[in-house]
Design an enzyme around this catalytic site. Structure first.
Site, PDB file in Angstrom:
ATOM      1  N   ARG A 317     -16.728  17.133  17.411  1.00 30.46           N
ATOM      2  CA  ARG A 317     -15.673  17.627  17.815  1.00 30.46           C
ATOM      3  C   ARG A 317     -15.280  19.094  17.544  1.00 30.46           C
ATOM      4  O   ARG A 317     -14.933  19.745  18.329  1.00 30.46           O
ATOM      5  CB  ARG A 317     -14.559  16.558  17.684  1.00 30.46           C
ATOM      6  CG  ARG A 317     -14.570  15.338  18.587  1.00 30.46           C
ATOM      7  CD  ARG A 317     -13.586  14.339  18.481  1.00 30.46           C
ATOM      8  NE  ARG A 317     -13.715  13.251  19.190  1.00 30.46           N
ATOM      9  CZ  ARG A 317     -13.087  12.082  19.196  1.00 30.46           C
ATOM     10  NH1 ARG A 317     -12.207  11.946  18.080  1.00 30.46           N
ATOM     11  NH2 ARG A 317     -13.313  11.140  19.950  1.00 30.46           N
ATOM     12  N   HIS A 460     -16.828  16.759  27.107  1.00 29.99           N
ATOM     13  CA  HIS A 460     -17.416  15.952  26.283  1.00 29.99           C
ATOM     14  C   HIS A 460     -16.792  15.881  24.777  1.00 29.99           C
ATOM     15  O   HIS A 460     -16.130  16.604  24.411  1.00 29.99           O
ATOM     16  CB  HIS A 460     -19.109  16.509  26.218  1.00 29.99           C
ATOM     17  CG  HIS A 460     -19.364  17.878  25.542  1.00 29.99           C
ATOM     18  ND1 HIS A 460     -20.476  18.190  25.368  1.00 29.99           N
ATOM     19  CD2 HIS A 460     -18.384  18.731  25.337  1.00 29.99           C
ATOM     20  CE1 HIS A 460     -20.284  19.516  24.632  1.00 29.99           C
ATOM     21  NE2 HIS A 460     -19.089  19.863  24.729  1.00 29.99           N
ATOM     22  N   GLU A 461     -17.538  14.878  24.074  1.00 36.57           N
ATOM     23  CA  GLU A 461     -17.055  14.363  22.668  1.00 36.57           C
ATOM     24  C   GLU A 461     -15.453  13.915  22.888  1.00 36.57           C
ATOM     25  O   GLU A 461     -14.818  14.100  21.933  1.00 36.57           O
ATOM     26  CB  GLU A 461     -17.014  15.437  21.778  1.00 36.57           C
ATOM     27  CG  GLU A 461     -18.596  15.930  21.789  1.00 36.57           C
ATOM     28  CD  GLU A 461     -19.693  14.955  21.698  1.00 36.57           C
ATOM     29  OE1 GLU A 461     -19.451  13.951  20.948  1.00 36.57           O
ATOM     30  OE2 GLU A 461     -20.726  15.218  21.894  1.00 36.57           O
ATOM     31  N   GLY A 462     -15.287  13.090  23.959  1.00 42.35           N
ATOM     32  CA  GLY A 462     -13.836  12.885  24.196  1.00 42.35           C
ATOM     33  C   GLY A 462     -12.938  13.751  24.717  1.00 42.35           C
ATOM     34  O   GLY A 462     -12.837  14.884  24.409  1.00 42.35           O
ATOM     35  N   GLN A 467      -8.427  13.821  23.199  1.00 40.52           N
ATOM     36  CA  GLN A 467      -7.752  14.338  22.181  1.00 40.52           C
ATOM     37  C   GLN A 467      -5.960  14.190  22.159  1.00 40.52           C
ATOM     38  O   GLN A 467      -5.524  14.049  20.809  1.00 40.52           O
ATOM     39  CB  GLN A 467      -8.292  15.766  21.985  1.00 40.52           C
ATOM     40  CG  GLN A 467      -9.568  15.662  22.335  1.00 40.52           C
ATOM     41  CD  GLN A 467     -10.634  15.008  21.192  1.00 40.52           C
ATOM     42  OE1 GLN A 467     -10.146  14.946  20.078  1.00 40.52           O
ATOM     43  NE2 GLN A 467     -11.399  14.369  21.654  1.00 40.52           N
TER      44      GLN A 467
END
Length: 618
Positions: A317, A460-462, A467
C-alpha cells in the site's frame, strides 16, 4: 534546453536531509557503516539505472504488452534485462541484513532510490517491488527451511514473487475467499522446518494441496525468472468462517520432487487480463491444482494467514502511494519543461502584435496549474518519505516511547499514504496534460501514459474507499486512538514551532486551527452510535479531510526548513528553490486546506444524502 530529470534531485535532497534529517540514522547501530556519501551514492545509482535501463523501454512495454504464445507468456526482452539490473544493483535486497546479502540500508533511503525507478517505468519496477515484498514475508515468517530455500533466490532476482489474494467473488472481501488447502500426510517439501515460527510446533501439517482460482495477480506468469513464488491465501479444510479461518501458503510455480527433479507444481495460467495502464506488468488469472496437484507450504500458524499477509499488504500500500507520487512527479516535470519551452500568445494587455509570443509559463493560468502540481507532488513525496522514516524509527530506535509512537502513527498514515498520492496524483497529472494542451492528449508525449498508469493506484491493494473505511473504522480507533493522538501531537508541535518564523507563522496558526477541527470532527464521529453502515457512510470524505490536513502539516514542515535555508542562502538558485517551497506551502494553505472546512461541516452534520439514496431512484 536540457531535459529535466524525472524527479527534482534538489527536492529529494532537501526532504531527506533538511526536513527529515536522515543523516542522524547513521548513529544507530544497524546503519553505523553508512554515511550521507553512501546514501547519496545509492540514490545516484538508482537514478542512473532509471534513466539508462528503465526509461528507454517504458513506451515499448506499454505498446507491446504481454501475450500468450504456445502456452507461454511473452514479454519484451528489455523488461527481463531491466529487472536483472535492478536485482544486480542490490535494490531488491537493499534493506535486508548483510548476512542475507542485503545492504542494510534505511527504508527511507531505499524508498528514495525506488522513486526514481517508479518514475521511469512503473510496469517493470513492479516485478521487483512484489518480489521484495515476498522476500520480506519469507524473512519474517518463514521457517528456517523456507528461508534457506527461497530467500537468496528472491533477493537476487533468480525467483520472482507475487501476492495471490483476490478471487472473482472475493476482492477486498477476503472473508469470502474459497481457495482451499487440504493437508498432506506425506513428509513436507525439503528439509523439515524448524524454528520459533514453525507450524510443526503447533502440531499442524506443513504441506497442503491447494485448490482454487485467483485473479488480478500481477506478475503471476512469465518466463523471466527461474521460478515464481506465489504467496496464496487459502482456507484449510474445517477452518473457521471469515477472516479468522484464512491461512497463508508459499506456492512455487515449480517444485522439487522426491528425487530432486524440478517439476511443475500445478499452477496454471487461466488467462491474461488487459488493463488500461501498467500494461507491461502481466495481470493474470491463475488456477491452482486444477489438472495436477498443487503443493503449498504453510507460512506462519494455521488460520493466522491474514495477520502475516498484512505485512506485505501494508508494504504494498505504501509502495502504491510511492508509485503514484513518482508518476505524478514525473508528469509535473514534463509539464514544467514544456511550459518553459513552448511559445504561444502574449501577456493580456499587450497591444503590440509584432512582439514575439511568450513561453506559456508566462501566462498566469499556466503558473496556477504548475503550482498546483508542485504542491500536490512535493506534498505526496513528503508523505511517502515520512512513512519510510517511521519504519526506520520503529525498527531501530532505542527509545521505547518513540518506537511505540512511530508504530502507531504508521498505522494511521498507511491508508492515507496509499490513497492520497494516487488521488491527488491523478488530479496533478490531469493538470500536466492540460498544460500541454492537445500534445498532452497525444501518445507521442508521455503524459497520457502517466494518466492511464496512475489511474490504477486508487484501485489496487484495496480501493481508496476501502482505505477510508480502514482509517475511520479501525485506525483512528486502534489502541484507544494512540496513533491518531500521536499524529495530532506532531502536527501541533510543528504549528507551535512556526510562531518564531514571521514568514510562515500565519500558516502555523492556520494549521493549529485545522488540527483542532480534525480532532473535533473525529471525536464526533467516534462518539456516534447506531448503525455502523450509516456511521461509516461518509468515510471517504473523512479520508479527504485527514489527508489534506496531514499534507498541510508536511508542507508547513517544509516551509519552516525553507525559511531557515533562506536566512543563510546566497546563490540565486538556492534562494529560488527555498522561495518556491514557501510559495507552494502558501498555495496549499490558501487553496487546498480551506476545503477541509466544508468537509468538516458535512461530517459533523452527518449528511446522509448518499446513504439514504435508494437503488430504485437511480
Amino acid at each position: 534546453m536540457t531535459p529535466l530529470p524525472l524527479l527534482n534531485p534538489r527536492d529529494l535532497e532537501f526532504q531527506l536531509y533538511e526536513v527529515l534529517g536522515v543523516e542522524s540514522l547513521v548513529r544507530r547501530a544497524r546503519y553505523a557503516d553508512h554515511s550521507r556519501e553512501t546514501f547519496d551514492a545509492v540514490i545516484a545509482t538508482a537514478r542512473s539505472l532509471a534513466e539508462s535501463t528503465l526509461l528507454p523501454h517504458r513506451r515499448e512495454g506499454d505498446e507491446q504488452e504481454p501475450f500468450v504464445r504456445d502456452g507461454r507468456v511473452v514479454t519484451p526482452n528489455a523488461v527481463r534485462v531491466a529487472i536483472a539490473a535492478i536485482a544486480d544493483a542490490g535494490f531488491i535486497a537493499a534493506s535486508h541484513d548483510y548476512d542475507d546479502g542485503g545492504m542494510q540500508l534505511p527504508h527511507v533511503i531505499t524508498t528514495a532510490a525506488m522513486l526514481w525507478l517508479d518514475a521511469a517505468n512503473i510496469a517493470t519496477t513492479s516485478y521487483a517491488m512484489l518480489t521484495a515484498g515476498v522476500a520480506n514475508l519469507v524473512s519474517t515468517f518463514g521457517t528456517v527451511s523456507q528461508r534457506e530455500r527461497y530467500l537468496e533466490p528472491l533477493l537476487t532476482g533468480r525467483y520472482f514473487g507475487t501476492m495471490a489474494l483476490t478471487e472473482a467473488d472475493a476482492g477486498s472481501s477476503l472473508a469470502d475467499l474459497r481457495t482451499s488447502a487440504a493437508p498432506i500426510n506425506a513428509a513436507p517439501i525439503g528439509a523439515a522446518p524448524i524454528g520459533a515460527v514453525s507450524p510443526a510446533e503447533h502440531g499442524a501439517p506443513t504441506t497442503y494441496r491447494i485448490t482454487g482460482t485467483k485473479m488480478w495477480i500481477s506478475g503471476g506468469e512469465h518466463e523471466m525468472s527461474e521460478n515464481i513464488v506465489h504467496m496464496v491465501l487459502a482456507r484449510i479444510e474445517g477452518a473457521p468462517a471469515g477472516v479468522r479461518g484464512i491461512s497463508l501458503f508459499l506456492v512455487p510455480r515449480y517444485r522439487d520432487n522426491e528425487s530432486g527433479a524440478r517439476v511443475s507444481n500445478g499452477v496454471q495460467l487461466g488467462g491474461l487480463i488487459h488493463k488500461m495502464g501498467w500494461r507491461g506488468t502481466t495481470s493474470t488469472i491463475l488456477n491452482f491444482g486444477e489438472h495436477e496437484p498443487c503443493i503449498g507450504e504453510l507460512v506462519g500458524e494455521p488460520h493466522r494467514g491474514l495477520a502475516c499477509m498484512f505485512q506485505m499488504m501494508n508494504e504494498a500500500r505504501i509502495a502504491v502511494g510511492r508509485a503514484g507520487t513518482a508518476m505524478s512527479y514525473a508528469a509535473y516535470r514534463h509539464a514544467l519543461e514544456y511550459a518553459r519551452a513552448r511559445k504561444q500568445g502574449r501577456i493580456p494587455g499587450e497591444k503590440n502584435a509584432a512582439k514575439p509570443p511568450v513561453a506559456i509559463i508566462e501566462h498566469a493560468d499556466v503558473r496556477r496549474m504548475l503550482l498546483a502540481q508542485k504542491a500536490m507532488v512535493e506534498g505526496a513525496l513528503a508523505l511517502i518519505l515520512e512513512c519510510a522514516y517511521l519504519v526506520d524509527t520503529e525498527a531501530t530506535t532505542t527509545n521505547d516511547a518513540e518506537r511505540t509512537d512511530a508504530a502507531a502513527m504508521l498505522e494511521v498514515l498507511t491508508p492515507i499514504a496509499k490513497a492520497w498520492p494516487g488521488e491527488a496524483g491523478q488530479e496533478s497529472i490531469s493538470l500536466a496534460l492540460q498544460t500541454l494542451g492537445g500534445y498532452g492528449f497525444a501518445r507521442e508525449y508521455p503524459i497520457e501514459q502517466f494518466y492511464r498508469d496512475n489511474r490504477l493506484n486508487p484501485i489496487h491493494e484495496g480501493t481508496n474507499g476501502v482505505q477510508a473505511l480502514d482509517l475511520l473504522g479501525r485506525k483512528v480507533r486502534q489502541d484507544n486512538g494512540a496513533g491518531f493522538h500521536a499524529l495530532l501531537a506532531q502536527m501541533r508541535m510543528v504549528a507551535d514551532q512556526s510562531a518564531t518564523h514571521p514568514d510562515v507563522a500565519p500558516l502555523g496558526a492556520q494549521l493549529a486551527e485545522a488540527v483542532e477541527r480534525l480532532a473535533r470532527v473525529t471525536a464526533t464521529l467516534l462518539a456516534a452510535g447506531g448503525d455502523p453502515a450509516r456511521a461509516l457512510a461518509n468515510a471517504t470524505a473523512y479520508l479527504d479531510l485527514v489527508s489534506r490536513t496531514v499534507v498541510a502539516w508536511l508542507w508547513l514542515r517544509q516551509a519552516l526548513a525553507a525559511a531557515r535555508g533562506l536566512a543563510t542562502a546566497t546563490p540565486a538558485a538556492e534562494r529560488n528553490f527555498y522561495s518556491g517551497k514557501v510559495q507552494s506551502a502558501r498555495y496549499w494553505f490558501g487553496w487546498e486546506l480551506p476545503r477541509t472546512e466544508q468537509l468538516a461541516a458535512l461530517l459533523e452534520r452527518a449528511d446522509a444524502t448518499p446513504f439514504e439514496m435508494q437503488d430504485a431512484w437511480f
